[in-house]
Write an enzyme that holds these catalytic residues in place. Structure first.
Site, PDB file in Angstrom:
ATOM      1  N   GLU A   1      10.586  -5.757   0.940  1.00  0.00           N
ATOM      2  CA  GLU A   1      10.290  -4.905   2.081  1.00  0.00           C
ATOM      3  C   GLU A   1      10.203  -5.675   3.393  1.00  0.00           C
ATOM      4  OE1 GLU A   1       7.679  -0.869   2.443  1.00  0.00           O
ATOM      5  OE2 GLU A   1       7.022  -2.498   1.156  1.00  0.00           O
ATOM      6  N   ASP A   2       9.613  -6.847   3.349  1.00  0.00           N
ATOM      7  CA  ASP A   2       9.284  -7.533   4.595  1.00  0.00           C
ATOM      8  C   ASP A   2      10.232  -8.657   4.993  1.00  0.00           C
ATOM      9  OD1 ASP A   2       7.187  -5.870   4.464  1.00  0.00           O
ATOM     10  OD2 ASP A   2       5.675  -7.383   4.000  1.00  0.00           O
TER      11      ASP A   2
END
Ligand code: MN
Length: 719
Positions: free
Chosen positions: A92-93
């Site tokens: 996600e990051d």
């Protein structure tokens, strides 16, 4: 092993994030070298991926996944879980892709990471108390592998430990969510150590004042107990030894949040909750538990009404123990828990116990068997269980609510539907009226077909239109009894009424050729004809005409007074289409007729009439059956929207589809279907099925699209 105390030893404040070296040695103590190596590799990969990222606290981001893995290592979770914990924020990051995680760390780890990522995408939107339980269930329903929850709980635990770095408002939101959602999930799964820590951390954030008061009182109470507690413990150990029972006697830590909730629940003053000795006796067998109970009651008088046999009748989350309260020195109560080692392990780790790595016992089958047994017990106790154990647990994957799907309304309310439910089911679940009038649906703000099957965590919005009616095709895909019953009921009622109305109009149209109408015929004439055709009555006949089972011109001839049979007439009267006939009139999907198009009606046996545009190729093709075609016109006032198809040729460019779609919406039209033919080179063809009122509306829409940059051509498609 006492997880609670190992976590407690570190409880709030002054905790230092563990490093990978510390974690490695912790993991080496129970996992084989290859697994440890994979966890290390995941660390190195995550450290590189998160390079340069900082936590709110200013620490390097990698400290977070390491801490999460460390929490799971305290629970002795298996290698894949720790590896996934290390990677849980990577997809996600950071620019790392899910595919890369799969290639490097394998399918199992990738699935776990994916599960955590999906969980992070749903937000608890409503503060309503009643919503919390639904949301907890939604979280559990989204998870196919319970280890995903383990990672999520550990993630939340570390975020709670480091909450200080967050701005106050955010802190309270996270703490509230922790108490409402995550601590109860940990409890439900029996993961006691995480439940306790989440509760205490959440409590401290939400009610700092109350937390401090209880903390101070707890310290004072511990001071008081120092004098007596060792004596009581010694006496108990002696009694056990005399009875030749091997076991541990230990003092029990108290938790601030449980003290607080107990005060509130039982409306007791703080001192009465706090000034209690807490003891635990852990022995080898169930039989010994009951024997120890006898011993304990022999040493101190038990308080009446306080004995609880959770061995015979376990708690909802599978918890087992004997509980009793004794009169201690100075009247201070002694609360005693008696349990076996196995029960103790389950009480501390709950479902996590099944994925704990134990050498020699790390074969999937044994784990599955234990997990199945445990969960089955929990589910049975909880709500009479759904489905068989096989359905409940597929390999190590666990589906706690296999037959339910949880979705949000646009306002953030949670709706629970059977698995397989579609947008139409959702619409009917909101309100029958919404179901009857729904024409389109948006899932996560994107337009989707009404038949789209809903997935957990999606936000669903239903678009309704005045005068819209259920579509018979819905009966083929709705999953809920409510929607199915409503659609069927509607079809039955309406089909008969509508068929009779349409039949009346069709018969009048046919009679018009002879300058007659139903009103001018002798009373009872139509019933007579109906009976001669073995039908019940005139209404029955009209319904049959409307449904296309009887042919209006033929019936018209039968209705003629004798001798007028061959009377010839003026031009045929066209059939007027109101657009509200419902099921007995349908609109051909080859040419998409809309009001003000020149149209003809085709009589289709059993299906009523199908409206085509005069220019439709199929009209010519069916020319061989001229008696099946009747002239038709549009009624003046049309309430509803009609489908039409637009072919839009555009220059290929990112975002062009969205722009055209937005323009269509801006012209008060709905899109019910889009097809993109990317073609070759720089041009693409977008095929939209749109909903419009009439030709004027469609023309306006086409002008608006034509005026857009990069739009080459807009035309109405024609079969
Ligand atoms: Mn995280």
């Amino acid at each position: 092993m006492n997880y609670a105390s190992s976590i407690l030893g570190l409880l709030p404040g002054g905790r230092r994030a563990p490093g990978i070296t510390q974690l490695s040695s912790k993991v080496e103590a129970y996992l084989p070298a290859a697994e440890v190596e994979r966890v290390r590799a995941a660390h190195d990969y995550a450290a590189a991926a998160h390079h340069g990222q900082k936590r709110q606290s200013g620490e390097a981001y990698i400290t977070h996944p390491v801490a999460v893995a460390d929490i799971l290592a305290d629970l002795h979770m298996d290698g894949p879980t720790l590896t996934a914990a290390m990677l849980h924020d990577v997809v996600e990051d950071t620019p790392s892709s899910a595919l890369e995680v799969r290639e490097r760390f394998g399918e199992e780890v990738a699935e776990l990471v994916d599960g955590v990522t999906k969980l992070d995408q749903v937000q608890f939107k409503s503060r309503k108390e009643a919503q919390a339980e639904s949301f907890r269930k939604m979280i559990l329903a989204m998870v196919r592998d319970i280890r995903v929850i383990m990672v999520k709980l550990a993630d939340r635990t570390h975020n709670m430990r480091t909450l200080e770095a967050m701005p106050p408002a955010k802190r309270r939101t996270i703490a509230r969510e922790t108490l409402d959602i995550y601590a109860p999930i940990a409890n439900r799964l029996g993961i006691h150590s995480l439940k306790l820590e989440l509760e205490d951390l959440g409590f401290r954030t939400l009610y700092p004042q109350r937390y401090r008061v209880i903390e101070r009182e707890l310290k004072r109470s511990r001071g008081n107990q120092k004098e007596f507690l060792p004596k009581i413990v010694r006496a108990l150990r002696k009694a056990l030894a005399a009875a030749q029972i091997t076991g541990r006697v230990e003092a029990r830590e108290k938790h601030l949040y449980s003290i607080y909730t107990k005060m509130r629940r039982k409306k007791l003053p703080l001192s009465q909750v706090i000034d209690v000795f807490g003891l635990r006796i852990v022995v080898g067998s169930v039989d010994e538990c009951y024997r120890v109970l006898g011993l304990v009651h022999g040493l101190h008088k038990p308080m009446p009404g306080r004995f609880k046999d959770y061995i015979a009748i376990p708690r909802v989350n599978g918890y087992q123990s004997l509980h009793t309260t004794l009169f201690g020195p100075n009247g201070m109560p002694i609360e005693v828990q008696i349990r076996t080692e196995d029960m103790h392990r389950m009480a501390e780790a709950g479902i996590a116990a099944h994925w704990q790595y134990k050498s020699g016992d790390h074969d999937g089958e044994a784990q599955q068997a234990r997990a199945r047994e445990w969960l089955q017990g929990v589910m049975q106790l909880h709500d009479g269980a759904t489905g068989s154990a096989e359905e409940l647990i597929e390999s190590v994957k666990v589906d706690l609510f296999p037959d339910k799907v949880y979705v949000f309304t646009p306002k953030g309310d949670i709706m629970r539907l059977p698995r397989g439910s579609t947008c139409v089911d959702f619409a009917y679940a909101v309100h029958t009226g919404v179901g009857q009038r729904c024409v389109a649906a948006k899932v996560d703000r994107r337009l989707v077909p009404l038949r789209t099957v809903l997935r957990n965590g999606q936000t669903v919005e239903i678009v309704t239109a005045k005068g819209a009616q259920p579509n018979p095709a819905w009966a083929g895909f709705v999953a809920t009894a409510k929607a199915r019953a409503a659609v069927r009921q509607y079809l039955r009622n309406l089909q008969r009424g509508e068929a009779a109305d349409l039949g009346t109009r069709m018969l009048n149209q046919a009679l018009g050729e002879f300058q007659l109408s139903l009103g001018t015929l002798p009373a009872g004439r139509i019933d007579e004809v109906a009976r001669s055709l073995s039908l019940r009555d005139g209404r029955d006949l009209l319904e049959k005409i409307g449904l296309g089972e009887r042919f209006a011109p033929l019936i018209a001839r039968r209705l003629l007074p004798a001798g007028e049979n061959q009377a010839v007439s003026g031009p045929p009267q066209p059939l007027a289409i109101a657009g509200t006939e419902g099921l007995v009139v349908s609109y051909a999907r080859c040419c998409f007729p809309i009001p003000n198009d020149a149209i003809v009606a085709f009589l289709s046996s059993g299906r009523g009439v199908v409206i085509h545009r005069e220019s439709c190729a199929n009209v010519a093709a069916f020319g061989r059956q001229p008696d099946k075609w009747i002239p038709a016109v549009w009624h003046k006032d049309q309430q509803r929207l009609f489908s039409s198809e637009l072919k839009v040729e555009v220059r290929n460019r990112v975002g062009i589809l969205a722009e055209v779609a937005t323009r269509i919406a801006a012209e008060q039209s709905n899109i019910s279907h889009v097809n993109v033919d990317s073609g070759q080179g720089e041009l693409s063809t977008l095929l939209f099925e749109v909903q419009v009122h009439d030709r004027a509306h469609l023309a306006r829409l086409m002008r608006a699209i034509r005026a857009m940059p990069d739009v080459i051509k807009v035309e109405r498609s024609l079969a």
